[in-house]
Write an enzyme that holds these catalytic residues in place. Structure first.
Site, PDB file in Angstrom:
ATOM      1  N   GLU A 150      63.350  45.460 -62.407  1.00 34.96           N
ATOM      2  CA  GLU A 150      64.318  44.233 -63.868  1.00 34.96           C
ATOM      3  C   GLU A 150      63.127  43.491 -64.302  1.00 34.96           C
ATOM      4  O   GLU A 150      62.942  42.409 -64.826  1.00 34.96           O
ATOM      5  CB  GLU A 150      64.871  43.412 -62.926  1.00 34.96           C
ATOM      6  CG  GLU A 150      65.755  43.871 -61.950  1.00 34.96           C
ATOM      7  CD  GLU A 150      66.871  42.472 -61.594  1.00 34.96           C
ATOM      8  OE1 GLU A 150      66.966  41.218 -61.467  1.00 34.96           O
ATOM      9  OE2 GLU A 150      67.857  43.242 -60.678  1.00 34.96           O
ATOM     10  N   GLU A 307      70.348  48.533 -56.490  1.00 32.41           N
ATOM     11  CA  GLU A 307      70.507  47.416 -56.085  1.00 32.41           C
ATOM     12  C   GLU A 307      72.387  46.668 -55.925  1.00 32.41           C
ATOM     13  O   GLU A 307      72.405  47.357 -56.923  1.00 32.41           O
ATOM     14  CB  GLU A 307      69.427  46.259 -56.348  1.00 32.41           C
ATOM     15  CG  GLU A 307      68.426  46.090 -56.134  1.00 32.41           C
ATOM     16  CD  GLU A 307      67.966  45.106 -56.912  1.00 32.41           C
ATOM     17  OE1 GLU A 307      68.493  44.195 -57.114  1.00 32.41           O
ATOM     18  OE2 GLU A 307      66.412  45.133 -57.018  1.00 32.41           O
TER      19      GLU A 307
HETATM   20  C1  GLA Z   1      67.773  41.548 -58.340  1.00 37.71           C
HETATM   21  C2  GLA Z   1      66.286  41.434 -58.417  1.00 37.71           C
HETATM   22  C3  GLA Z   1      65.622  41.617 -56.453  1.00 37.71           C
HETATM   23  C4  GLA Z   1      66.862  39.652 -55.936  1.00 37.71           C
HETATM   24  C5  GLA Z   1      68.204  40.735 -56.210  1.00 37.71           C
HETATM   25  C6  GLA Z   1      68.491  39.448 -55.536  1.00 37.71           C
HETATM   26  O1  GLA Z   1      67.702  42.540 -58.442  1.00 37.71           O
HETATM   27  O2  GLA Z   1      65.352  42.886 -58.204  1.00 37.71           O
HETATM   28  O3  GLA Z   1      64.471  41.546 -56.597  1.00 37.71           O
HETATM   29  O4  GLA Z   1      65.903  39.308 -56.660  1.00 37.71           O
HETATM   30  O5  GLA Z   1      68.319  40.713 -57.662  1.00 37.71           O
HETATM   31  O6  GLA Z   1      70.093  40.003 -55.769  1.00 37.71           O
END
Ligand code: GLA
Ligand code: ZN
Length: 676
Positions: A150, A307
């Protein structure tokens, strides 16, 4: 471009076994098998484990993890581990620590914390990525790479300032050009030496993280920061490719994430992956739009849902559980919009620290006889059953919605006319109107090929590049229908307003000019009064936020304001240059109006819904064409609905043919092949 070569919809997520005892790993694997999990993102936050000090690399634990997954037939999405730098690095080389928007130098702690301009980071991050590629690049379990995590945020340190100045020099060539672009004589902001240029933050021109008194400077810093983060992504990308030229490389994007222009990133990524975390109240159409935005980054190529939570997040004020069936519904919604992988954060709940209350496939109790685990396993079985039937299939749309990061940045950076303007909200309102009619929509932007579309809605098309203007003219004159809304055609790429005012170079296309813009508290409403019915749309509707006072020069007035001193002046216009139509909506209209208007425009443009006769709350998408096409019917309501079927459907999961009508339970999904 390399792709991961999946043989079915891949299923899995982030697995962080370095956080718990290796005795538990085998239990994890057993449960993964039970749930049909076959792709694990690993090594996302393990830099210190891999590099305990400057001189040492230690891959022993990662070797073991990779071997364990491989031995159990699972594939690896390998993190480069650079999303959080080691403590020793921050201590020894503090240039890696960011400076925040308030001008405060960070200390060690947290993640996504490295300055992208830091010589330390730019040395060590690709070095680690390269070492990993050397070691695992040819490993049979490796499916793809996940660089950092991210990418996000902004740094305002001295090294960033130096790189910003270089970036500006390359862009403008001379300070005269730069001062002109920024309209620097305003408030005496002229710079006479390159080194006088400073990063725009709270110590300088920013009133807050949105509003600035120097739009040109702040806009360039947003561009620079996005480019600079991309540059750090590319350092790792190149380091990997040195050892594995055909590597499949990505990172996890975040949908409508403001600081990074993903359209500029996408050509450098092999496949788009993104993290979807709809809150409980997020409309299904908003999630659909974000999937469309991510799919559109690579012109419709399938993407990875990298995710999502199987149950709940931990970072919202109230972290509601996904109700029974909703995880499946949202997973299949992603597939319906083009996902070729469904992945979770996280596979097992952390035993401690920041994400111990974040949902996981395996909860702290570690059991499989639970609602969440059973739902995960049931979906795993369905994805196995779907095999490759949907894999790689594209969606096709005749309607498009324009989404441009630069317009987003620029219109929200501006001081005035309204601090309540929310670009994404305005884009979504228009998208939602199309979604409600079950019209397939692509999200497009600068440089997109518009030739396949009959309708283009471009809300708040604030900033225009000359190429955009050419594209829009070509689109309309060639027979397309364009809809713009208030605050369109305001500024050039430096956020200098067009001479002659809005809508600038769209003036002859829209057949109007904007005399004034009223901005009222969003609680205050005006009315849009239709002169004649547009399909089923007639009468009057409310509007708010911004109200352009328009003078037509060629456009027909289709609706007028109902109140205030500009009552009776145009609120909706239509112009017909060439073979097409250019509509303009002067205010932010209520959903009922937008739904009626967009339905009318689609009907006129001959754009059919994906599936006819759907009740509200049921979404339909189609992937693929001809015999191979697959229809998704998604019931976003909590209660069951009956859907009429114009043609029989082969239910790909139940293996039966349904005709006449089909009943979908609350949160139910039908994946089917039309039989004609
Ligand atoms: C993000 C991050 C993860 C985690 C999630 C929690 O997407 O990439 O590492 O922290 O949020 O929702
Ligand atoms: Zn920096």
């Amino acid at each position: 471009m390399p792709d991961p070569g999946f043989r079915k919809i891949s299923y899995g997520g982030d697995w962080n076994p370095e956080q718990w005892d290796c005795g538990v790993w085998h239990e994890d694997i057993r449960l993964f098998r039970e749930a049909g999990i076959d792709l694990l993102s690993i090594n996302i936050f393990a830099w210190t484990r891999l590099q305990p000090d400057e001189a040492t690399f230690d891959f022993a634990q990662l070797d073991e993890i990779v071997a364990l997954l491989h031995g159990n037939g699972m594939q690896v999405c390998l993190g480069t581990g650079t999303a959080a730098h080691p403590a020793w690095m921050a201590t020894r080389y503090p240039d890696i620590l960011r400076v925040d928007a308030q001008g405060r130098k960070r200390k060690f702690g947290n993640r996504h914390n490295s300055c992208p301009s830091s010589p330390t980071y730019r040395h060590f991050a690709p070095r680690l990525a390269g070492a990993l590629a050397q070691r695992y690049g040819q490993h049979p379990a490796l499916a793809l790479w996940h660089i950092s995590n991210e990418f996000s945020g902004t740094c305002y340190c001295g090294n960033c300032e130096i790189r910003f100045r270089e970036w500006l020099r390359a862009k403008y060539g001379s300070l005269d050009a730069l001062n002109h672009a920024w309209n620097a004589p305003f408030w005496n902001q002229t710079v006479t030496v390159w080194d006088e240029i400073v990063a725009p933050n709270a110590l300088t021109v920013q009133r807050d993280d949105r509003h600035t008194c120097m739009q040109g400077l702040s806009l360039d810093y947003l561009r620079f920061n996005s480019d600079n983060l991309l540059d750090s992504y590319l350092l790792e990308d190149r380091a990997i490719r040195e050892h594995q030229p055909n590597a499949v490389i990505t990172t996890n994007l975040m949908g409508a994430y403001r600081p990074i222009n993903y359209r500029a990133w996408a050509p450098h990524m092999d496949v788009i992956g993104w993290d979807s975390y709809p809150g409980r109240d997020q409309p299904a159409s908003r999630t659909a739009m974000l999937h469309g935005l991510m799919r559109g980054l690579k012109n419709g190529a399938p993407f990875l849902l990298m995710e999502q939570t199987p149950s709940q997040t931990n970072w919202q004020p109230h972290n509601a559980l996904k109700r029974p069936g909703v995880m499946r519904l949202q997973s299949l919604q992603a597939v319906a919009h083009g996902a070729d992988a469904v992945m979770f954060f996280q596979m097992r709940r952390s035993p401690g620290a920041g994400e111990k209350f974040h949902g996981a496939v395996i909860e702290h109790h570690g059991r499989s006889d639970t609602r969440v685990f059973r739902e995960v396993a049931a979906l795993g079985a369905e994805l196995r059953q779907l095999a490759d039937l949907t894999l790689g299939l594209r969606l096709s749309a005749r309607a498009a919605v324009w989404f441009d990061w630069e317009s987003w940045w620029a219109c929200e950076n501006s001081m005035g006319p309204s601090a309540a303007l929310d670009y994404v909200e305005e884009v979504w309102k228009v998208y939602d109107a199309l979604h409600a009619a079950n019209i397939a929509v692509d999200l497009v932007g600068p440089a997109s090929d518009l030739s396949g579309y009959r309708l283009l809605a471009a809300p708040v098309m604030y900033l225009l590049h000359p190429e955009d203007v050419t594209a829009l003219h070509g689109f309309v004159r060639g027979g397309g229908t364009l809809l713009t809304t208030f605050l369109s055609g305001v500024a050039d790429p430096s956020d200098r307003v067009f001479r002659g005012g809005a809508p600038g170079p769209l003036r002859d296309l829209l057949g109007l000019w904007v005399e004034e813009i009223d901005a009222l508290d969003p609680q205050v409403h005006n009315r849009i009064v239709l002169g004649q019915a547009l399909g089923e749309l007639s009468g009057s509707y409310s509007c708010n936020l911004l109200f352009e006072i328009i003078r037509t020069e060629g456009a027909e007035v289709m609706a007028t304001y109902g109140e205030d001193f500009y009552a009776g002046t145009p609120a909706l216009t239509r112009h017909r240059p060439g073979q097409g139509q250019a509509w303009h909506l002067a205010s932010s209209a209520e959903p009922a109006f937008l739904r009626g208007l967009l339905a009318h425009l689609c009907q006129e443009a001959g754009i059919e819904p994906t599936w006819p006769g759907l009740p509200q709350g049921v979404e339909a998408t189609m992937r693929g064409e001809g015999e191979a096409r697959v229809l998704f019917l998604l019931n976003h309501l909590e209660h069951e609905v009956t859907v009429p079927l114009a043609v029989p459907l082969r239910d790909l999961l139940a293996g039966v043919t349904v005709q006449g009508e089909v009943t979908l339970p609350g949160s139910g999904v039908l994946i089917a092949r039309p039989q004609s």
